[in-house]
Design a protein around this motif. Structure first.
Motif, PDB file in Angstrom:
ATOM      1  N   GLU A  11       0.303   9.873  -5.723  1.00 47.32           N
ATOM      2  CA  GLU A  11       0.146  10.421  -4.379  1.00 47.32           C
ATOM      3  C   GLU A  11       0.742  11.822  -4.267  1.00 47.32           C
TER       4      GLU A  11
ATOM      5  N   LYS B 266       0.826  -1.205   0.000  1.00 48.51           N
ATOM      6  CA  LYS B 266       0.000   0.000   0.000  1.00 48.51           C
ATOM      7  C   LYS B 266       0.862   1.256   0.000  1.00 48.51           C
TER       8      LYS B 266
ATOM      9  N   THR C 271       0.611   5.497   0.455  1.00 49.47           N
ATOM     10  CA  THR C 271      -0.157   6.685   0.834  1.00 49.47           C
ATOM     11  C   THR C 271       0.706   7.923   0.609  1.00 49.47           C
TER      12      THR C 271
END
Length: 268
Positions: free
Chosen positions: A203, A96, A98
Protein backbone atom coordinates in the motif's frame (compact mmCIF):
# COMPACT_ATOMS: atom_id res chain seq x y z
CA UNK A 1 9.18 9.69 30.02
CA UNK A 2 8.45 11.52 33.25
CA UNK A 3 4.72 12.06 32.80
CA UNK A 4 4.11 8.79 30.92
CA UNK A 5 5.55 5.87 32.94
CA UNK A 6 6.85 2.91 30.95
CA UNK A 7 5.21 -0.48 31.46
CA UNK A 8 7.70 -2.44 29.36
CA UNK A 9 9.98 -2.10 26.37
CA UNK A 10 11.32 -4.42 23.69
CA UNK A 11 14.55 -3.87 21.76
CA UNK A 12 14.66 -4.80 18.08
CA UNK A 13 17.43 -4.81 15.52
CA UNK A 14 16.72 -1.21 14.46
CA UNK A 15 14.31 0.04 17.11
CA UNK A 16 12.94 0.02 20.63
CA UNK A 17 9.19 -0.33 21.24
CA UNK A 18 7.90 1.16 24.49
CA UNK A 19 4.51 0.48 26.03
CA UNK A 20 3.30 3.43 28.08
CA UNK A 21 0.99 3.26 31.06
CA UNK A 22 -2.57 4.57 30.66
CA UNK A 23 -2.80 8.34 31.08
CA UNK A 24 -4.00 9.69 34.45
CA UNK A 25 -7.60 10.83 34.69
CA UNK A 26 -6.54 14.49 34.80
CA UNK A 27 -3.76 14.09 32.24
CA UNK A 28 -3.60 14.15 28.44
CA UNK A 29 -6.16 11.65 27.08
CA UNK A 30 -5.27 8.88 24.68
CA UNK A 31 -7.36 8.31 21.59
CA UNK A 32 -8.87 5.08 22.99
CA UNK A 33 -8.55 4.73 26.78
CA UNK A 34 -9.09 0.96 26.71
CA UNK A 35 -6.34 0.35 24.12
CA UNK A 36 -2.62 0.12 25.04
CA UNK A 37 -0.33 3.03 24.13
CA UNK A 38 2.99 2.56 22.38
CA UNK A 39 5.97 4.53 21.08
CA UNK A 40 8.39 2.99 18.58
CA UNK A 41 11.76 4.75 18.20
CA UNK A 42 14.04 3.88 15.28
CA UNK A 43 17.76 4.46 15.05
CA UNK A 44 17.39 5.97 11.56
CA UNK A 45 15.34 8.82 13.03
CA UNK A 46 11.67 7.82 12.80
CA UNK A 47 9.32 7.84 15.78
CA UNK A 48 5.88 6.16 15.58
CA UNK A 49 3.08 6.75 18.11
CA UNK A 50 0.11 4.48 18.77
CA UNK A 51 -3.04 5.63 20.57
CA UNK A 52 -1.41 8.86 21.74
CA UNK A 53 -2.93 12.31 21.25
CA UNK A 54 -1.19 14.83 19.01
CA UNK A 55 -0.42 17.12 21.95
CA UNK A 56 1.20 14.37 24.02
CA UNK A 57 3.06 13.01 20.96
CA UNK A 58 4.62 16.44 20.42
CA UNK A 59 5.71 16.58 24.05
CA UNK A 60 7.20 13.07 23.92
CA UNK A 61 8.95 13.89 20.64
CA UNK A 62 10.69 16.87 22.24
CA UNK A 63 11.99 14.60 25.01
CA UNK A 64 13.24 12.06 22.45
CA UNK A 65 15.00 14.79 20.43
CA UNK A 66 17.17 15.62 23.44
CA UNK A 67 18.94 12.29 22.89
CA UNK A 68 19.20 12.59 19.09
CA UNK A 69 22.44 13.39 17.28
CA UNK A 70 21.05 15.74 14.63
CA UNK A 71 17.40 16.41 15.52
CA UNK A 72 15.14 17.97 12.89
CA UNK A 73 13.87 21.44 13.92
CA UNK A 74 10.28 21.77 15.07
CA UNK A 75 7.93 22.24 12.14
CA UNK A 76 10.20 20.52 9.61
CA UNK A 77 9.46 16.94 10.64
CA UNK A 78 7.95 14.57 8.11
CA UNK A 79 4.58 13.28 9.34
CA UNK A 80 2.33 10.44 8.23
CA UNK A 81 -1.01 9.31 9.66
CA UNK A 82 -2.37 5.78 9.54
CA UNK A 83 -5.48 4.40 11.22
CA UNK A 84 -5.48 1.11 13.14
CA UNK A 85 -9.02 -0.30 13.53
CA UNK A 86 -9.41 -3.04 16.14
CA UNK A 87 -11.74 -5.92 15.38
CA UNK A 88 -11.36 -8.66 18.04
CA UNK A 89 -13.68 -10.97 16.10
CA UNK A 90 -11.18 -11.38 13.25
CA UNK A 91 -10.09 -15.00 12.77
CA UNK A 92 -6.62 -13.91 11.65
CA UNK A 93 -4.27 -11.26 13.03
CA UNK A 94 -5.02 -8.93 10.12
CA UNK A 95 -8.06 -7.92 8.08
CA UNK A 96 -8.41 -5.53 5.15
CA UNK A 97 -5.56 -3.09 4.53
CA UNK A 98 -5.88 0.16 2.58
CA UNK A 99 -3.60 3.17 2.06
CA UNK A 100 -4.83 4.89 5.24
CA UNK A 101 -6.37 2.12 7.37
CA UNK A 102 -5.71 -1.42 8.55
CA UNK A 103 -7.97 -3.85 10.42
CA UNK A 104 -6.21 -5.83 13.14
CA UNK A 105 -7.39 -8.20 15.83
CA UNK A 106 -5.46 -6.55 18.65
CA UNK A 107 -2.84 -3.88 19.23
CA UNK A 108 0.00 -5.85 20.82
CA UNK A 109 3.78 -5.63 20.58
CA UNK A 110 3.90 -7.79 17.45
CA UNK A 111 1.33 -5.70 15.57
CA UNK A 112 3.06 -2.51 16.68
CA UNK A 113 6.41 -3.90 15.52
CA UNK A 114 5.15 -4.62 12.00
CA UNK A 115 3.14 -1.41 11.54
CA UNK A 116 5.76 0.90 13.05
CA UNK A 117 8.47 -0.60 10.86
CA UNK A 118 6.54 0.24 7.67
CA UNK A 119 5.48 3.68 8.92
CA UNK A 120 9.02 4.53 10.01
CA UNK A 121 10.41 3.48 6.64
CA UNK A 122 7.83 5.38 4.58
CA UNK A 123 8.53 8.65 6.42
CA UNK A 124 12.29 8.10 6.17
CA UNK A 125 11.98 7.45 2.42
CA UNK A 126 10.25 10.81 1.98
CA UNK A 127 13.14 12.53 3.73
CA UNK A 128 15.72 10.61 1.68
CA UNK A 129 13.93 11.56 -1.54
CA UNK A 130 14.10 15.25 -0.60
CA UNK A 131 17.81 14.89 0.19
CA UNK A 132 18.51 13.12 -3.12
CA UNK A 133 16.64 15.83 -5.03
CA UNK A 134 18.81 18.43 -3.30
CA UNK A 135 21.94 16.51 -4.33
CA UNK A 136 20.68 16.45 -7.91
CA UNK A 137 20.23 20.23 -7.82
CA UNK A 138 23.79 20.68 -6.53
CA UNK A 139 25.09 18.35 -9.20
CA UNK A 140 23.11 20.20 -11.87
CA UNK A 141 24.76 23.46 -10.78
CA UNK A 142 28.20 21.86 -11.12
CA UNK A 143 27.25 20.48 -14.52
CA UNK A 144 26.06 23.87 -15.77
CA UNK A 145 29.21 25.60 -14.53
CA UNK A 146 31.55 23.07 -16.17
CA UNK A 147 29.49 23.24 -19.35
CA UNK A 148 29.96 27.02 -19.58
CA UNK A 149 33.57 27.30 -18.37
CA UNK A 150 35.00 23.91 -19.34
CA UNK A 151 36.83 23.63 -16.04
CA UNK A 152 36.41 22.97 -12.33
CA UNK A 153 36.91 25.56 -9.62
CA UNK A 154 38.20 24.55 -6.21
CA UNK A 155 34.73 25.14 -4.77
CA UNK A 156 33.15 22.89 -7.39
CA UNK A 157 35.68 20.16 -6.63
CA UNK A 158 34.81 20.42 -2.94
CA UNK A 159 31.07 20.29 -3.71
CA UNK A 160 31.54 17.31 -6.01
CA UNK A 161 33.36 15.34 -3.31
CA UNK A 162 30.59 16.19 -0.85
CA UNK A 163 27.90 15.03 -3.29
CA UNK A 164 29.71 11.72 -3.88
CA UNK A 165 30.17 11.10 -0.14
CA UNK A 166 26.54 11.99 0.67
CA UNK A 167 25.34 9.84 -2.22
CA UNK A 168 27.16 6.82 -0.80
CA UNK A 169 26.01 7.44 2.77
CA UNK A 170 22.35 7.74 1.72
CA UNK A 171 22.41 4.36 0.03
CA UNK A 172 24.12 2.78 3.03
CA UNK A 173 21.55 4.32 5.38
CA UNK A 174 18.59 2.97 3.40
CA UNK A 175 19.96 -0.53 3.03
CA UNK A 176 21.81 -0.78 6.35
CA UNK A 177 20.10 1.36 8.99
CA UNK A 178 16.58 1.38 7.57
CA UNK A 179 16.69 -2.21 6.32
CA UNK A 180 14.46 -1.20 3.43
CA UNK A 181 15.12 -4.50 1.65
CA UNK A 182 14.86 -6.61 4.80
CA UNK A 183 11.85 -8.51 5.99
CA UNK A 184 10.22 -7.59 9.30
CA UNK A 185 11.58 -9.69 12.17
CA UNK A 186 8.04 -10.21 13.48
CA UNK A 187 6.67 -11.26 10.09
CA UNK A 188 9.68 -13.53 9.63
CA UNK A 189 9.17 -15.41 12.89
CA UNK A 190 5.35 -15.22 13.11
CA UNK A 191 3.62 -16.10 9.85
CA UNK A 192 0.25 -14.67 11.00
CA UNK A 193 1.72 -11.17 10.63
CA UNK A 194 3.05 -11.77 7.13
CA UNK A 195 -0.14 -10.45 5.52
CA UNK A 196 0.00 -7.24 7.55
CA UNK A 197 3.61 -6.63 6.63
CA UNK A 198 3.26 -7.37 2.93
CA UNK A 199 -0.08 -5.55 2.67
CA UNK A 200 1.22 -2.33 4.20
CA UNK A 201 4.45 -2.55 2.24
CA UNK A 202 2.42 -2.79 -0.95
CA UNK A 203 0.00 0.00 0.00
CA UNK A 204 2.86 2.40 0.78
CA UNK A 205 4.70 1.30 -2.38
CA UNK A 206 8.02 0.98 -0.55
CA UNK A 207 9.79 -1.10 -3.20
CA UNK A 208 8.90 1.21 -6.09
CA UNK A 209 9.81 4.34 -4.10
CA UNK A 210 13.14 2.79 -3.16
CA UNK A 211 13.84 1.95 -6.82
CA UNK A 212 13.00 5.55 -7.73
CA UNK A 213 15.53 6.88 -5.20
CA UNK A 214 18.06 4.23 -6.20
CA UNK A 215 17.77 5.33 -9.84
CA UNK A 216 18.55 8.93 -8.88
CA UNK A 217 21.48 7.86 -6.69
CA UNK A 218 22.90 5.74 -9.52
CA UNK A 219 22.48 8.68 -11.91
CA UNK A 220 24.50 10.91 -9.56
CA UNK A 221 27.10 8.20 -9.09
CA UNK A 222 27.58 7.60 -12.82
CA UNK A 223 27.92 11.31 -13.63
CA UNK A 224 30.19 11.89 -10.63
CA UNK A 225 32.39 9.03 -11.82
CA UNK A 226 32.78 10.76 -15.19
CA UNK A 227 33.75 14.08 -13.59
CA UNK A 228 36.18 12.38 -11.21
CA UNK A 229 37.84 10.64 -14.14
CA UNK A 230 38.14 14.00 -15.93
CA UNK A 231 39.69 15.56 -12.81
CA UNK A 232 42.08 12.62 -12.51
CA UNK A 233 43.07 13.01 -16.17
CA UNK A 234 43.67 16.74 -15.68
CA UNK A 235 45.81 16.04 -12.64
CA UNK A 236 47.74 13.36 -14.56
CA UNK A 237 48.38 15.80 -17.41
CA UNK A 238 49.67 18.39 -14.96
CA UNK A 239 52.02 15.87 -13.36
CA UNK A 240 53.27 14.78 -16.79
CA UNK A 241 54.13 18.39 -17.69
CA UNK A 242 55.91 18.83 -14.36
CA UNK A 243 57.98 15.72 -15.06
CA UNK A 244 58.77 16.93 -18.60
CA UNK A 245 59.93 20.32 -17.28
CA UNK A 246 62.12 18.69 -14.62
CA UNK A 247 63.69 16.32 -17.14
CA UNK A 248 64.30 19.19 -19.56
CA UNK A 249 65.92 21.25 -16.82
CA UNK A 250 68.14 18.32 -15.89
CA UNK A 251 69.17 17.87 -19.55
CA UNK A 252 70.04 21.56 -19.82
CA UNK A 253 72.20 21.35 -16.71
CA UNK A 254 73.95 18.25 -18.05
CA UNK A 255 74.69 19.90 -21.43
CA UNK A 256 75.99 23.02 -19.70
CA UNK A 257 78.21 20.92 -17.47
CA UNK A 258 79.63 18.91 -20.39
CA UNK A 259 80.25 22.04 -22.49
CA UNK A 260 81.93 23.93 -19.69
CA UNK A 261 79.40 26.72 -19.78
CA UNK A 262 78.07 25.69 -16.40
CA UNK A 263 81.27 26.57 -14.55
CA UNK A 264 81.57 29.90 -16.40
CA UNK A 265 77.98 30.93 -15.65
CA UNK A 266 78.29 29.91 -12.02
CA UNK A 267 81.68 31.58 -11.70
CA UNK A 268 83.47 28.42 -10.72
Amino acid sequence: FATSPIIRHVFGRTNVIIQLSPPPANGLPSLSPSVPRYVAIYRFGSVVFFNISTKEASRLLEQIKKHAVHPIPVGFERREHFEMALQPQLETATGKITADRALVRELDMNTVGVVSNIMGQTVALDWHLDTVDELLRNFSDINSSVESTGNFTSMERHTLFQVVARNNSLFIEMVGKMGIKDRSDTAWHLSQYEGLHEGMRKEFDLDERFRHIEFKLNLIQQNAKFFLEVMHAQKSNTLEWVIIVLISFECVLMVMDMSGWGSKLLGI
